[in-house]
Structure formats: structure tokens, C-alpha cells
Scaffold this active site. Structure first.
Site, PDB file in Angstrom:
ATOM      1  N   CYS A 130       0.732  -1.279  -0.284  1.00  0.00           N
ATOM      2  CA  CYS A 130       0.057  -0.065  -0.450  1.00  0.00           C
ATOM      3  C   CYS A 130       0.922   1.309   0.145  1.00  0.00           C
ATOM      4  O   CYS A 130       0.708   2.568  -0.914  1.00  0.00           O
ATOM      5  CB  CYS A 130      -0.896  -0.163   1.405  1.00  0.00           C
ATOM      6  SG  CYS A 130      -0.380  -0.544   2.870  1.00  0.00           S
ATOM      7  N   HIS A 188      -2.888   6.336   5.021  1.00  0.00           N
ATOM      8  CA  HIS A 188      -1.254   6.086   5.008  1.00  0.00           C
ATOM      9  C   HIS A 188      -0.625   7.487   4.161  1.00  0.00           C
ATOM     10  O   HIS A 188      -1.115   8.178   3.854  1.00  0.00           O
ATOM     11  CB  HIS A 188      -0.375   5.149   4.555  1.00  0.00           C
ATOM     12  CG  HIS A 188      -0.309   4.394   4.743  1.00  0.00           C
ATOM     13  ND1 HIS A 188      -1.739   4.056   6.288  1.00  0.00           N
ATOM     14  CD2 HIS A 188      -0.243   2.836   4.251  1.00  0.00           C
ATOM     15  CE1 HIS A 188      -1.727   2.763   6.262  1.00  0.00           C
ATOM     16  NE2 HIS A 188      -0.515   1.890   4.766  1.00  0.00           N
TER      17      HIS A 188
END
Length: 330
Positions: A128, A235
Site C-alpha cells: 500500500c 497512510h
């Protein structure tokens, strides 16, 4: 567009559920849908586009007659069943880390290296944090040439799955952590995945190796420090990038603003810069805090955020499959 028979493996998990959400949002051309998971989830009812589907147990015979399999059921499941699906003629997009460093398996972010999908019927979805970082990095590489990269990540608890989300909620209530080694509600934890002998974590090594593979630059100097932070989802990554040639910040802004998948958020005076709240629920990467690095010749500092469950996992996989469908590759 032709319609396809689609299997979702790991359909009851966090990413598997997001697969279904994104498939519906993108109006993926589905003729038939099969939801697969472990025996303990067999029979579970799942809604998709107004219809109820019942989860089936994953077996070697699950893929007969299907065209596409989206996997998010862990590395062991992928290692066992992805080759079976491929052997039966399916295109497989796998979200686990099982195949990412196999030289025969393409590691794909559609905005960066979609052409690599032609190399194999089994395609790996990157980590990711790599996905959201590689998109602005590719833009910079095309325009100026990238000669060195350093990452510092700020990774949300959803990157650990439901257990991570539960531990944040638990510790916010004042209870003791049961999943993370420290109280995630009170501190950032510079430990994601297991530690290697050289002091790097496996997550950091993933980012290093995946960056090189996706950019087709096996010798590119890359380092990373990966940190878990008390954020629910989306994130952040701070990047120090050394470029091959000099640049101006307006030139960099123009390059990033024009690159697919990027939203330029770089007005510091208006407090408009990348945050997890901006990118949460989105499939584009927010990029900002652009500065010349005072410590490095031709160095650039930037910060980016991305939804790690959507673009960092499910949406990237669906975007790969949709692009292949449009190109008649499935």
C-alpha cells in the site's frame, strides 16, 4: 464492453469487502460473481449491487469457467490457489506479498507500468505505501530522472486489517493493547512487520524492492523507515528524492498536477496540504509540502497521502483489471 465472470477470494475481509465496493462504483462489467473465503465464512450473506450472494468455500474447483480472480486472502492462500486459477485460464490479481518479488510476476500500478500486465496472467498488487509513493515518483522520474529515494511512512492502523483497527479503538477506550506491542493510542510505533537481521523491517524492505521493480531500476538507491501511527485509515509518506537534474518548484508542481492519479495539494498558506482526512475514501494520491532539500543537491522533499485500503489495495487491483478488460486482455 464484454462482461466477465469474476471471483473474489477473501470476500469477507476488509480488502475483500472493499473489492466489492469498488467493483460496484466502477461499474465493472460482471456477468457472474462468485464470492470465496475459508470454510468458516461459508454461507455468509453479502450484498452486492442490490443482490444477495452467499460465500462459498475456496477449493481447487472454485475457478472453473471464470475469467478473473481478485485475491486478498493472505500469502499462503495465494501461493496455493493463485497458480491453480491461472492454470485454469483466469487472470489473477493478487493483493498479498506472495508474488511481488518473483521476477516472472509483474508488479503493477496502472498509472505507472500498466504495460507490464502483458508479462503474465498472474499480477501482483504492490504494498500500500509503495503504491501511493510510486505514482508521484514516476512523474518525477519521467520529467527529471530519479537517482535516490528515502521514505518515512506514517501508516494507519487499517493497514494491519481489522485487528489493527480494533486495537486502536480498544486503547482509545483506555484498555490495554492486544495486537500491537505498544499502546497505539498513545504513541507511534516504528515497527511494521518483522525485523530483519540488518535492522530493517520486512515492510521497509518491501518498499525498497518494490520501488526498484516497478520503476525497472534494480540498482536505484532506496531506503525507508516505516511507522505505524494512531490514524484509522489513509497512510502518509514523507519522501526525500534526489533528481538527476536541477529543477524549479513551479516545474515540479506542473509535472505532478498533470500526472494521472495525483491531486496537487500544495498551498501551505491556506493549510492545503496532504492529510489522511483528505485522501480517505479517495482513489487518487494527494501530494504537497514541496520544498527543495537544503541538504542534497537536486533534492526534493514532498509529502503524500493515500487511502491504503482503496488505492493502496482494492482499487488498484480493480483498476488493473478494468484497464485489462478495456484492452481485451482478460
Amino acid at each position: 464492453m464484454k462482461e466477465y465472470k469474476v471471483c473474489v477470494v477473501g470476500a469477507t475481509g476488509l480488502v475483500g469487502q472493499t473489492f466489492l465496493k469498488v467493483l460496484a462504483e466502477y461499474d465493472f462489467p460482471i456477468q457472474e460473481l462468485k464470492l470465496l473465503a475459508s470454510a468458516r465464512s461459508k454461507g455468509k450473506a453479502v450484498e452486492f449491487k442490490g443482490q444477495t450472494y452467499y460465500v462459498e468455500e475456496l477449493t481447487a474447483d472454485s475457478f472453473d469457467g471464470f475469467d478473473l480472480a481478485l485475491f486478498s486472502a493472505g500469502g499462503d492462500v495465494s501461493k496455493q490457489f493463485a497458480p491453480i486459477a491461472r492454470a485454469k485460464g483466469l487472470t489473477v490479481v493478487d493483493n498479498s506479498s506472495a508474488w511481488r518479488q518473483d521476477p516472472a510476476i509483474p508488479l503493477v500500478v496502472p498509472e505507472v507500468n500498466l504495460a507490464d500486465t502483458a508479462l503474465n496472467k498472474l499480477i501482483a498488487n504492490p504494498n500500500c505505501s509503495t503504491i501511493q509513493s510510486i505514482i508521484p515518483l514516476k512523474a518525477l522520474d519521467d520529467a527529471f530522472g530519479v537517482t535516490k529515494v528515502n521514505y518515512a511512512t506514517y501508516q494507519a492502523v487499517s493497514g494491519s486489517g481489522q485487528k489493527g483497527k480494533d486495537d486502536l479503538a480498544r486503547t482509545l477506550r483506555g484498555e490495554e493493547p492486544q495486537f500491537y506491542p505498544h499502546n497505539i493510542a498513545e504513541t507511534c510505533i516504528p515497527e511494521i512487520d518483522v525485523f530483519m537481521e540488518d535492522g530493517y523491517t520486512k515492510e521497509e524492505v518491501k518498499m525498497i524492492n518494490e520501488t526498484r521493480k516497478i520503476l525497472h531500476k534494480p540498482e536505484l538507491p532506496v531506503s525507508a523507515t516505516c511507522v505505524r501511527v494512531p490514524v484509522a485509515n489513509s497512510h502518509g509518506v514523507a519522501m526525500t528524492v534526489e533528481l538527476a537534474q536541477d529543477f524549479t518548484l513551479p516545474e515540479v508542481e506542473a509535472v505532478l498536477a498533470d500526472f494521472p492519479g495525483v491531486i496537487l495539494a500544495n498551498n501551505n498558506q491556506e493549510h492545503y496540504y496532504p492529510t489522511s482526512t483528505l485522501s480517505n475514501g479517495q482513489d487518487k494520491i494527494y501530494v504537497g509540502r514541496l520544498r527543495k532539500d537544503r541538504a542534497t543537491k537536486n533534492g526534493l522533499l514532498l509529502y503524500c497521502t493515500g487511502d491504503n485500503i482503496r488505492k493502496g489495495a482494492a482499487a488498484n487491483a480493480v483498476q488493473i483489471a478494468l484497464a485489462m478488460a478495456k484492452n481485451n486482455q482478460l
